[in-house]
Enzyme design. Sequence first.
Site, mmCIF file in Angstrom:
data_model
loop_
_atom_site.group_PDB
_atom_site.id
_atom_site.type_symbol
_atom_site.label_atom_id
_atom_site.label_comp_id
_atom_site.label_asym_id
_atom_site.label_seq_id
_atom_site.Cartn_x
_atom_site.Cartn_y
_atom_site.Cartn_z
ATOM 1 N N ASP A 12 0.806 -1.188 0.117
ATOM 2 C CA ASP A 12 0.090 -0.064 0.004
ATOM 3 C C ASP A 12 1.114 1.150 0.109
ATOM 4 O O ASP A 12 2.136 1.210 0.472
ATOM 5 C CB ASP A 12 -0.862 -0.163 1.443
ATOM 6 C CG ASP A 12 -1.733 1.096 1.545
ATOM 7 O OD1 ASP A 12 -2.517 1.441 0.485
ATOM 8 O OD2 ASP A 12 -1.348 1.971 2.499
ATOM 9 N N ASP A 14 -0.081 5.090 0.793
ATOM 10 C CA ASP A 14 -0.275 5.999 1.829
ATOM 11 C C ASP A 14 -0.311 5.383 3.488
ATOM 12 O O ASP A 14 -1.199 4.534 3.484
ATOM 13 C CB ASP A 14 -1.458 6.580 1.467
ATOM 14 C CG ASP A 14 -1.499 8.120 2.430
ATOM 15 O OD1 ASP A 14 -0.461 8.523 2.824
ATOM 16 O OD2 ASP A 14 -2.753 8.497 2.710
HETATM 17 P P1 B16 Z 1 -6.678 9.873 -3.864
HETATM 18 P P2 B16 Z 1 -3.553 4.313 -0.026
HETATM 19 C C1 B16 Z 1 -5.562 6.108 -0.165
HETATM 20 O O1 B16 Z 1 -4.311 5.759 -0.295
HETATM 21 C C2 B16 Z 1 -5.490 6.991 1.063
HETATM 22 O O2 B16 Z 1 -5.161 6.232 2.282
HETATM 23 C C3 B16 Z 1 -7.096 7.602 1.415
HETATM 24 O O3 B16 Z 1 -7.202 8.397 2.446
HETATM 25 C C4 B16 Z 1 -7.613 8.114 0.032
HETATM 26 O O4 B16 Z 1 -8.860 8.528 0.404
HETATM 27 C C5 B16 Z 1 -7.435 7.331 -1.125
HETATM 28 O O5 B16 Z 1 -5.899 6.781 -1.161
HETATM 29 C C6 B16 Z 1 -7.531 7.717 -2.341
HETATM 30 O O6 B16 Z 1 -6.823 8.863 -2.722
HETATM 31 O O7 B16 Z 1 -7.927 10.935 -3.528
HETATM 32 O O8 B16 Z 1 -5.434 10.435 -4.072
HETATM 33 O O9 B16 Z 1 -7.301 9.198 -5.226
HETATM 34 O O10 B16 Z 1 -3.619 4.189 1.314
HETATM 35 O O11 B16 Z 1 -4.467 3.170 -0.441
HETATM 36 O O12 B16 Z 1 -2.192 4.360 -0.742
HETATM 37 MG MG MG Z 2 -3.049 3.141 3.341
#
Ligand code: B16
Ligand code: MG
Length: 215
Positions: A12, A14
């Site tokens: 993953d 984030d």
């Molecule tokens: P975006 P991951 C996720 O990343 C985030 O943890 C989450 O907070 C966010 O809403 C989601 O990506 C979508 O991100 O708005 O940049 O498309 O943890 O799956 O890497």
């Molecule tokens: Mg994450």
Amino acid sequence: MKYTDKKAFIFDLDGVIIFTDRFHYQAWKHLADRLGIDFDESVNHRLRGISRAKSFDIILEKSNCYYSRPEKEKFIEQKNEYYKGLLKMLSPSDISREIRDTLWELKGRGYQLAIGSSSKNAKFILSRTAMTDYFDAISDGTNISRPKPDPEVFQKAAQFMNVNPHDCIVVEDAYAGIEAAKCCGMAAIGIGEASSCDKADFSIQYFSQLLDIVP
Ligand code: B16
Ligand code: MG
């Protein structure tokens, strides 16, 4: 215990490789303030790992307003523009030496490495932090139609690497991601918040502990 039969890792992004939580928070907060909706860290915490659309629905739980789908999409896009502005502050120094060294060592031991992220900004984040070349495949929010806890993002990562799901180890900080990994037959390692998830096969406190679970 060590996994002796695995061929690939799916990370993953984030909360595992890079931490953009604070930027998501600032961007949602900016939107929520404009719309007069209460939004604080406790709500933000529930948005970990889930899609933009679902995140906004959770934020709207504290609002009495009704928004049509096109209105919601417009607000979500505004949040994303603000968030992307904040992402420009990222640089290679935002990735720790521990993470770089661990990824490098796993590659040296012969594992394929992929990203499995819900984010549609994943490639931009990886490029800002000079991390793109560490990975053999990137599966993210731009190539899936169903967000975590659906396993699609990890299944696609395995397909891109041409490996069987059973040969993959997922590293996740969100409960939704652990669930996604387990329901497609992958091993799941919890880190950060997901280190207390009872569905995870293993929990780690530090990224470099991955080197202890595989030969
Ligand atoms: P975006 P991951 C996720 O990343 C985030 O943890 C989450 O907070 C966010 O809403 C989601 O990506 C979508 O991100 O708005 O940049 O498309 O943890 O799956 O890497
Ligand atoms: Mg994450």
